[in-house]
Design a protein around this motif. Structure first.
Motif, PDB file in Angstrom:
ATOM      1  N   ILE A 233      -0.703   4.368  11.140  1.00 54.13           N
ATOM      2  CA  ILE A 233      -1.423   3.865   9.963  1.00 54.13           C
ATOM      3  C   ILE A 233      -2.483   4.862   9.525  1.00 54.13           C
ATOM      4  CG2 ILE A 233      -2.994   2.054   9.138  1.00 54.13           C
ATOM      5  CD1 ILE A 233      -1.496   0.168  11.160  1.00 54.13           C
ATOM      6  N   ARG A 234      -3.242   5.378  10.493  1.00 56.74           N
ATOM      7  CA  ARG A 234      -4.331   6.314  10.204  1.00 56.74           C
ATOM      8  C   ARG A 234      -3.812   7.570   9.514  1.00 56.74           C
ATOM      9  NH1 ARG A 234      -5.921   6.334  15.115  1.00 56.74           N
ATOM     10  NH2 ARG A 234      -7.053   4.380  15.072  1.00 56.74           N
ATOM     11  N   ASN A 235      -2.658   8.063   9.941  1.00 56.69           N
ATOM     12  CA  ASN A 235      -2.130   9.310   9.394  1.00 56.69           C
ATOM     13  C   ASN A 235      -1.435   9.142   8.048  1.00 56.69           C
ATOM     14  OD1 ASN A 235      -2.325  11.906  11.253  1.00 56.69           O
ATOM     15  ND2 ASN A 235      -2.240  10.121  12.580  1.00 56.69           N
ATOM     16  N   THR A 236      -1.289   7.909   7.594  1.00 56.48           N
ATOM     17  CA  THR A 236      -0.884   7.723   6.196  1.00 56.48           C
ATOM     18  C   THR A 236      -2.091   7.837   5.269  1.00 56.48           C
ATOM     19  OG1 THR A 236      -1.221   5.320   6.206  1.00 56.48           O
ATOM     20  CG2 THR A 236       0.953   6.117   6.910  1.00 56.48           C
ATOM     21  N   GLY A 237      -3.280   7.931   5.857  1.00 53.39           N
ATOM     22  CA  GLY A 237      -4.510   8.011   5.079  1.00 53.39           C
ATOM     23  C   GLY A 237      -5.304   6.723   5.090  1.00 53.39           C
ATOM     24  N   ASN A 238      -4.729   5.670   5.660  1.00 51.61           N
ATOM     25  CA  ASN A 238      -5.411   4.375   5.714  1.00 51.61           C
ATOM     26  C   ASN A 238      -6.227   4.287   7.001  1.00 51.61           C
ATOM     27  OD1 ASN A 238      -6.256   1.727   5.636  1.00 51.61           O
ATOM     28  ND2 ASN A 238      -4.236   0.841   5.981  1.00 51.61           N
ATOM     29  N   THR A 239      -7.453   4.797   6.983  1.00 50.03           N
ATOM     30  CA  THR A 239      -8.308   4.730   8.165  1.00 50.03           C
ATOM     31  C   THR A 239      -9.135   3.443   8.200  1.00 50.03           C
ATOM     32  OG1 THR A 239      -9.970   6.047   6.969  1.00 50.03           O
ATOM     33  CG2 THR A 239      -8.468   7.235   8.428  1.00 50.03           C
ATOM     34  N   LYS A 240      -9.178   2.713   7.077  1.00 45.37           N
ATOM     35  CA  LYS A 240      -9.959   1.470   7.045  1.00 45.37           C
ATOM     36  C   LYS A 240      -9.267   0.346   7.814  1.00 45.37           C
ATOM     37  CE  LYS A 240     -12.282   2.294   2.613  1.00 45.37           C
ATOM     38  NZ  LYS A 240     -12.478   1.796   1.233  1.00 45.37           N
TER      39      LYS A 240
ATOM     40  N   TRP B 137       1.108  -5.920  11.245  1.00 47.83           N
ATOM     41  CA  TRP B 137       1.182  -6.388   9.850  1.00 47.83           C
ATOM     42  C   TRP B 137       0.833  -5.256   8.882  1.00 47.83           C
ATOM     43  CZ3 TRP B 137      -2.842  -7.114   6.191  1.00 47.83           C
ATOM     44  CH2 TRP B 137      -2.451  -7.774   5.021  1.00 47.83           C
ATOM     45  N   LEU B 138      -0.184  -4.469   9.228  1.00 48.04           N
ATOM     46  CA  LEU B 138      -0.536  -3.320   8.386  1.00 48.04           C
ATOM     47  C   LEU B 138       0.569  -2.267   8.398  1.00 48.04           C
ATOM     48  CD1 LEU B 138      -4.291  -2.739   9.366  1.00 48.04           C
ATOM     49  CD2 LEU B 138      -3.441  -3.691   7.220  1.00 48.04           C
ATOM     50  N   PHE B 139       1.119  -2.037   9.573  1.00 48.22           N
ATOM     51  CA  PHE B 139       2.118  -0.977   9.747  1.00 48.22           C
ATOM     52  C   PHE B 139       3.381  -1.224   8.930  1.00 48.22           C
ATOM     53  CE2 PHE B 139       5.889   0.455  12.203  1.00 48.22           C
ATOM     54  CZ  PHE B 139       5.697   1.829  12.106  1.00 48.22           C
ATOM     55  N   ILE B 140       3.883  -2.440   8.932  1.00 48.05           N
ATOM     56  CA  ILE B 140       5.172  -2.698   8.279  1.00 48.05           C
ATOM     57  C   ILE B 140       5.115  -2.515   6.766  1.00 48.05           C
ATOM     58  CG2 ILE B 140       5.991  -4.241  10.105  1.00 48.05           C
ATOM     59  CD1 ILE B 140       5.268  -6.617   8.313  1.00 48.05           C
ATOM     60  N   GLN B 141       3.896  -2.464   6.198  1.00 44.51           N
ATOM     61  CA  GLN B 141       3.772  -2.255   4.758  1.00 44.51           C
ATOM     62  C   GLN B 141       3.071  -0.932   4.428  1.00 44.51           C
ATOM     63  OE1 GLN B 141       1.389  -5.442   3.065  1.00 44.51           O
ATOM     64  NE2 GLN B 141       0.385  -5.772   5.027  1.00 44.51           N
ATOM     65  N   SER B 142       3.046  -0.020   5.400  1.00 46.57           N
ATOM     66  CA  SER B 142       2.339   1.246   5.208  1.00 46.57           C
ATOM     67  C   SER B 142       3.181   2.318   4.528  1.00 46.57           C
ATOM     68  CB  SER B 142       1.834   1.783   6.555  1.00 46.57           C
ATOM     69  OG  SER B 142       0.775   1.005   7.048  1.00 46.57           O
ATOM     70  N   PHE B 143       4.460   2.068   4.361  1.00 46.32           N
ATOM     71  CA  PHE B 143       5.348   3.055   3.741  1.00 46.32           C
ATOM     72  C   PHE B 143       5.984   2.455   2.485  1.00 46.32           C
ATOM     73  CE2 PHE B 143       4.959   3.931   8.236  1.00 46.32           C
ATOM     74  CZ  PHE B 143       4.678   5.285   8.266  1.00 46.32           C
ATOM     75  N   ASP B 144       6.656   3.312   1.715  1.00 44.85           N
ATOM     76  CA  ASP B 144       7.223   2.860   0.444  1.00 44.85           C
ATOM     77  C   ASP B 144       8.191   1.694   0.642  1.00 44.85           C
ATOM     78  OD1 ASP B 144       5.756   4.746  -0.835  1.00 44.85           O
ATOM     79  OD2 ASP B 144       7.380   6.174  -1.104  1.00 44.85           O
ATOM     80  N   GLN B 145       9.002   1.758   1.704  1.00 41.89           N
ATOM     81  CA  GLN B 145       9.958   0.682   1.998  1.00 41.89           C
ATOM     82  C   GLN B 145       9.434  -0.138   3.175  1.00 41.89           C
ATOM     83  OE1 GLN B 145      13.947   2.037   2.757  1.00 41.89           O
ATOM     84  NE2 GLN B 145      14.662   0.017   3.440  1.00 41.89           N
ATOM     85  N   ARG B 146       9.292  -1.416   2.984  1.00 33.13           N
ATOM     86  CA  ARG B 146       8.746  -2.297   4.023  1.00 33.13           C
ATOM     87  C   ARG B 146       9.600  -2.230   5.284  1.00 33.13           C
ATOM     88  NH1 ARG B 146       5.298  -6.844   3.782  1.00 33.13           N
ATOM     89  NH2 ARG B 146       5.593  -8.311   5.504  1.00 33.13           N
TER      90      ARG B 146
ATOM     91  N   MET C  98       0.856  -1.181   0.000  1.00 36.04           N
ATOM     92  CA  MET C  98       0.000   0.000   0.000  1.00 36.04           C
ATOM     93  C   MET C  98       0.895   1.234   0.000  1.00 36.04           C
ATOM     94  SD  MET C  98      -1.553   0.143   3.888  1.00 36.04           S
ATOM     95  CE  MET C  98      -1.951  -1.575   3.868  1.00 36.04           C
ATOM     96  N   LYS C  99       0.792   2.066  -0.964  1.00 34.82           N
ATOM     97  CA  LYS C  99       1.615   3.263  -1.078  1.00 34.82           C
ATOM     98  C   LYS C  99       0.805   4.466  -0.604  1.00 34.82           C
ATOM     99  CE  LYS C  99       4.783   0.671  -2.708  1.00 34.82           C
ATOM    100  NZ  LYS C  99       5.829   0.213  -1.824  1.00 34.82           N
ATOM    101  N   THR C 100       1.227   5.008   0.524  1.00 34.43           N
ATOM    102  CA  THR C 100       0.424   6.012   1.205  1.00 34.43           C
ATOM    103  C   THR C 100       0.276   7.289   0.428  1.00 34.43           C
ATOM    104  OG1 THR C 100       2.399   6.835   2.289  1.00 34.43           O
ATOM    105  CG2 THR C 100       1.174   5.130   3.426  1.00 34.43           C
ATOM    106  N   THR C 101       1.274   7.665  -0.340  1.00 34.96           N
ATOM    107  CA  THR C 101       1.241   8.968  -0.982  1.00 34.96           C
ATOM    108  C   THR C 101       0.294   9.043  -2.155  1.00 34.96           C
ATOM    109  OG1 THR C 101       3.171   8.255  -2.229  1.00 34.96           O
ATOM    110  CG2 THR C 101       3.560   9.605  -0.286  1.00 34.96           C
ATOM    111  N   LYS C 102      -0.262   7.936  -2.578  1.00 34.54           N
ATOM    112  CA  LYS C 102      -1.187   7.943  -3.704  1.00 34.54           C
ATOM    113  C   LYS C 102      -2.647   7.791  -3.254  1.00 34.54           C
ATOM    114  CE  LYS C 102       2.240   6.125  -6.956  1.00 34.54           C
ATOM    115  NZ  LYS C 102       2.605   5.022  -7.858  1.00 34.54           N
TER     116      LYS C 102
END
Length: 460
Positions: A150-157, A209-218, A1-5
């Protein structure tokens, strides 16, 4: 998941937050209802202990909240690696604080309960509940840091789905341990504590698990050794006023409850029931306020200050409309709803006058939440802190004692002070937001070439 998009529309951010918060509210209600089947003493212990845990959570929420705002800002300004490092540090430092609290609560539950003047007859139950649930405070710290990042990357789901799963597991395990269902032992309050611990553990694993893939680099385990002093100072700079603000709210609410207890058991019960009714108004507005904080932080980081400025007002207007409608519905149906909880006509009569005052309270709360969170989003966290220290302690607390207890206006007097506190802080936040102090500073830096002029996140 790429947060910036990820698209950052207010609605897409707000509705998962609302469902998550609403489920947390239902979890507390279901917990109380199930524990009441054990004994009234068990309910008292759980309620008292949860107030203690909530107060202690402000210690690690200071780090998590500060880091969350900065993560949104850094992503907005395309500083994605810095956002990743901030997330990592927030989790590791929060976990360290949570671990320290876990050790203290596990080893000294009775001493802590005695320090807080818990009645002697409740100490055996308190020892069990505080040692088990408090011993897992590290899980609360992890959930707070992971969920906020996670929420502040835009992923509130993601946090919303986690809350759904945690609620289901907790309620099922509560049922199993309290009633001895599904072949489980009937463990009473011990079982409730274990149920809380297990559901939080599973929620923490999923959030990780969600957190470790929330940014461009795992993110990998070895990355948690990272500690950037400069970025951590930025967290503290934004975070410590947020912590003071939260602490003011927690402790003033505890004190106000002691004032209400002075009025009598009927008044205390009325306030407890009113808290439940108010939550239906409060949760939706709170979700809008959290969503606009994320959105404005991203816009601010991207240098889109005009959109950030207008976004606060748009969220405020939407929130005011929603909470006003909800407050009116509660006013019309409140006595009928209260009849489901209690048959005591004195309590229902006292609550009747408060239902009218709630129509005034909720718009003030929305004004305060929306513009207070907008100020936090741009890093102006000290101003809301100072207004909280002034208004919460002098108006909401000290004045409510005199008006409600000393001068005999009771719960109505205390409610009037609560309303005054919300509007004072809200109007001061409005004045501060209209000044555009931090926005003007960002615009000056943008003109000087320090900040970006556009971001990579889509907003509406």
């Amino acid at each position: 998941m790429k947060t910036t998009k990820r698209k950052m529309t207010l609605w897409l951010l707000a509705w998962p937050i609302f469902i998550e918060q609403f489920l947390q509210f239902l979890l507390g209600a279901a917990d109380t209802l199930m524990v009441s089947r054990i004994s009234d003493d068990a309910v008292a212990v759980v309620g008292f202990s949860n107030q203690l845990f909530f107060a202690l959570q402000t210690l690690f929420m200071t780090i998590a909240s500060g880091a969350g705002i900065l993560i949104a800002q850094k992503l907005g300004s395309k500083k994605r690696e810095e956002a990743r490092v901030l997330g990592i540090m927030a989790v590791s430092v929060s976990a360290a604080i949570g671990l320290l609290l876990s050790v203290i609560l596990y080893w000294k539950p009775v001493e802590i309960a005695q320090l807080l003047n818990m009645p002697e007859n409740l100490l055996p139950l308190a020892e069990v509940y505080i040692s088990i649930v408090g011993g897992g405070m590290i899980l609360s710290a992890l959930m707070a840091a992971l969920g906020t990042a996670i929420r502040n990357t835009g992923n509130t789901k993601g946090p919303m789905y986690t809350a759904i799963g945690m609620n289901v597991i907790h309620i099922v395990l509560n049922y199993a341990f309290i009633y001895g269902a599904f072949g489980f032992p009937q463990w009473g309050l011990t079982g409730v504590a274990i149920s809380t611990l297990v559901s939080r553990l599973l929620a923490s694993i999923f959030l990780y698990w969600l957190f470790i893939q929330s940014f461009d680099q795992r993110i990998k385990l070895r990355d948690f050794k990272i500690f950037d002093r400069k970025l951590f100072k930025e967290i503290l700079h934004i975070g410590w006023p947020l912590g003071v603000n939260s602490s003011c709210w927690v402790f003033t609410q505890l004190i106000i409850f002691t004032f209400i207890a002075m009025l009598g058991s009927k008044e205390l019960a009325t306030r407890t029931y009113m808290n439940t009714l108010e939550s239906f108004c409060f949760l939706l507005g709170f979700s809008i306020a959290l969503a606009v904080q994320i959105q404005i932080a991203h816009l601010f980081g991207a240098g889109r200050t005009k959109e950030a400025y207008q976004g606060a007002y748009r969220a405020l207007l939407i929130g005011l409309g929603l909470v006003t409608v909800n407050a009116f519905l509660v006013f019309v149906m409140g006595k009928r709803i209260l009849g489901l909880f209690t048959s005591d006509q004195e309590i229902i009569t006292i609550a009747g006058s408060l239902l009218l005052l709630n129509l005034l309270l909720q718009p003030g709360k929305m004004l305060n939440m929306a513009l207070g969170n907008a100020l936090n989003a741009v890093g102006d966290t000290k101003f809301p802190m100072w207004t909280a220290i002034f208004s919460m302690w002098l108006i909401a607390t000290l004045l409510s004692y005199y008006l409600g207890v000393e001068w005999g206006y009771g719960l109505v007097g205390i409610y009037v002070c609560m309303i005054a506190d919300e509007y004072v802080r809200g109007l001061l936040a409005l004045w501060r937001w209209r000044e555009r102090k931090y926005l003007k500073r960002a615009e000056a830096e943008q003109q000087a070439g320090v900040l970006p002029t556009n971001g990579a996140v889509a907003f509406e």
